[in-house]
Scaffold this active site. Structure first.
Site, mmCIF file in Angstrom:
data_model
loop_
_atom_site.group_PDB
_atom_site.id
_atom_site.type_symbol
_atom_site.label_atom_id
_atom_site.label_comp_id
_atom_site.label_asym_id
_atom_site.label_seq_id
_atom_site.Cartn_x
_atom_site.Cartn_y
_atom_site.Cartn_z
ATOM 1 N N ASP A 118 21.209 -98.436 -2.724
ATOM 2 C CA ASP A 118 21.787 -98.938 -3.974
ATOM 3 C C ASP A 118 23.302 -98.785 -3.952
ATOM 4 O O ASP A 118 23.885 -98.231 -3.020
ATOM 5 C CB ASP A 118 21.164 -98.221 -5.177
ATOM 6 N N HIS B 284 43.088 -87.988 -2.373
ATOM 7 C CA HIS B 284 43.402 -87.298 -1.121
ATOM 8 C C HIS B 284 44.105 -88.267 -0.200
ATOM 9 O O HIS B 284 43.779 -89.464 -0.167
ATOM 10 C CB HIS B 284 42.127 -86.780 -0.462
ATOM 11 N N THR B 285 45.094 -87.778 0.548
ATOM 12 C CA THR B 285 45.856 -88.613 1.472
ATOM 13 C C THR B 285 45.857 -87.996 2.867
ATOM 14 O O THR B 285 45.851 -86.770 3.016
ATOM 15 C CB THR B 285 47.310 -88.762 1.008
ATOM 16 N N CYS C 22 35.540 -105.497 3.298
ATOM 17 C CA CYS C 22 34.157 -105.067 3.499
ATOM 18 C C CYS C 22 33.595 -105.501 4.846
ATOM 19 O O CYS C 22 32.491 -105.107 5.216
ATOM 20 C CB CYS C 22 33.283 -105.577 2.356
ATOM 21 N N ASP D 192 25.677 -105.644 -6.334
ATOM 22 C CA ASP D 192 26.798 -106.531 -6.021
ATOM 23 C C ASP D 192 26.744 -106.915 -4.552
ATOM 24 O O ASP D 192 26.262 -106.167 -3.708
ATOM 25 C CB ASP D 192 28.151 -105.940 -6.428
ATOM 26 N N LYS E 19 32.600 -102.633 7.301
ATOM 27 C CA LYS E 19 31.390 -101.827 7.168
ATOM 28 C C LYS E 19 30.631 -101.714 8.487
ATOM 29 O O LYS E 19 30.561 -102.674 9.263
ATOM 30 C CB LYS E 19 30.450 -102.441 6.121
ATOM 31 N N ASP F 66 34.439 -96.264 -2.167
ATOM 32 C CA ASP F 66 34.584 -97.433 -1.302
ATOM 33 C C ASP F 66 36.032 -97.542 -0.866
ATOM 34 O O ASP F 66 36.941 -97.437 -1.694
ATOM 35 C CB ASP F 66 34.155 -98.704 -2.040
#
EC number: 2.7.9.3
Length: 354
Positions: free
Chosen positions: A54, A144-145, A21, A231, A24, A72
């Site tokens: 949110d 999806h790749t 994360c 979270d 980001k 994510d």
């Protein structure tokens, strides 16, 4: 800690400019990028959109069901491919739990440098993600790749919630207590890992916290006295608490000494293992945080530390605290702690550290 399947392959973290994360986009930059989205039409069935930052979008299907949708994905935060997949999947599903919903299925989001790492390594990443989905009781029903320069893995996660039990990040009330479900420090540990400075014991602690599903979410949503839920992930405790404060129109007061943290974090910070995302986070929202006298640079680095697959932050009435603690304990979250309270209504809500 384990190595990649083929010792001749590069470390997964060496192929990424950031990890977990911490990848980001900084919140201040992101808000500018999303300005145009605010002008899009909003159907009445859309119960939660982008307005309060949110954890997921929520769309009412009928009187008893709403669809929770989120995605994510990120670059490797660890070198072990199986652990990378587990962490990424746990992190993605967390956003469903953070709305008080029960996950029902996932879609895989996969971007891999096909010529830089082996097919076996990629398969191990996918296997790690699948193992967490099995633990959550959901299928990976598609995805999806792409062939990409950096390795990327994550999920689109979908869940269901009764609209009456939906928990937003924007409904905290004055007098509520704040409870944090997981200790801080994942970003610091990931920075140390990338420099080869994280001990095997530290790695074990990091994997334990980042692969623990936030299962208490639906149980917390069923408690009448739970008013807000989110979270703590890439923007750190400071950033996600500030989102709750601004969405709720209230100041949040955090007792810094009560905030749980992973063992050994202070030493790692003292040795310089801090992510670049921590500084970017502070630059984006530091004007909304009031720090007490004596709050050190190390404290600030932890306050803004990006948490990959971090804990739930709950705002609840004091008389609901025992139920909240029991919900966390029932799922093995023994480090959940009361870290502060919600103050009165504010015209310019802030997070106040004490």
């Amino acid at each position: 800690m384990t190595a990649p399947l083929d010792a001749a392959e590069p470390r997964l973290t060496s192929l990424a400019h950031g990890g977990g994360c911490g990848c980001k986009i900084a919140p201040g930059v992101l808000s500018g990028l999303l300005r145009g989205s605010a002008a899009l039409p909003v159907p009445p069935e859309l119960l939660v959109g982008i307005e309060t930052s949110d954890d997921a979008a929520v769309y009412r299907l009928n009187e008893r069901q709403a669809l929770v949708a989120t995605t994510d994905f990120f670059m490797p935060v660890v070198d072990d491919p199986y652990d990378f997949g587990r962490i990424a999947a746990t992190n993605a599903i967390s956003d469903v739990y953070a709305m008080g919903a029960t996950p029902v299925l996932a879609l895989a989001v996969v971007g891999m440098p096909i010529n830089a790492i082996s097919h076996d390594t990629i398969a191990r990443i996918l296997d790690g993600g699948a193992s967490i989905c099995r633990e959550a009781g959901i299928p990976i029903a598609g995805g999806h790749t792409i062939d990409s320069v950096e390795p990327i893995y994550g999920l689109v996660a979908l869940g269901l919630v009764d609209p009456a039990r939906l928990k937003r990040n924007a409904d905290a009330r004055p007098g509520d207590l704040l409870v944090l479900g997981k200790p801080l420090g994942v970003g610091v540990m990931s920075a140390a890992l990338k420099k080869g400075a994280l001990s095997p014991e530290g790695y074990t602690r990091m994997i334990d916290v980042t692969t623990r599903l936030n299962r208490p979410g639906p149980d917390l949503a069923a408690i009448d006295g739970v008013h807000a839920l989110t979270d703590v992930t890439g923007f750190g405790l400071g950033g996600h608490a500030l989102e709750m404060a601004r969405g709720s129109g209230c100041d949040l007061m955090i007792d810094w000494r009560a905030v749980p943290r992973l063992d050994g974090i202070e030493g790692l910070i003292a040795d310089g293992h801090v992510t670049g995302a921590s500084a970017r986070n502070w630059a984006s929202y530091g004007d909304g945080i009031a720090l007490p006298q004596g709050f050190t640079d190390a404290d600030r680095a932890l306050l803004t530390d990006p948490q990959t697959s971090g804990g739930l932050l709950v705002a609840c009435a004091p008389d609901a605290l025992a139920q909240v603690q029991a919900a966390f304990a029932a799922h093995g979250f023994d480090r959940a702690a009361v870290i502060g309270e919600v103050a009165g209504n504010a015209t310019a809500p802030r997070v106040l550290l004490r």
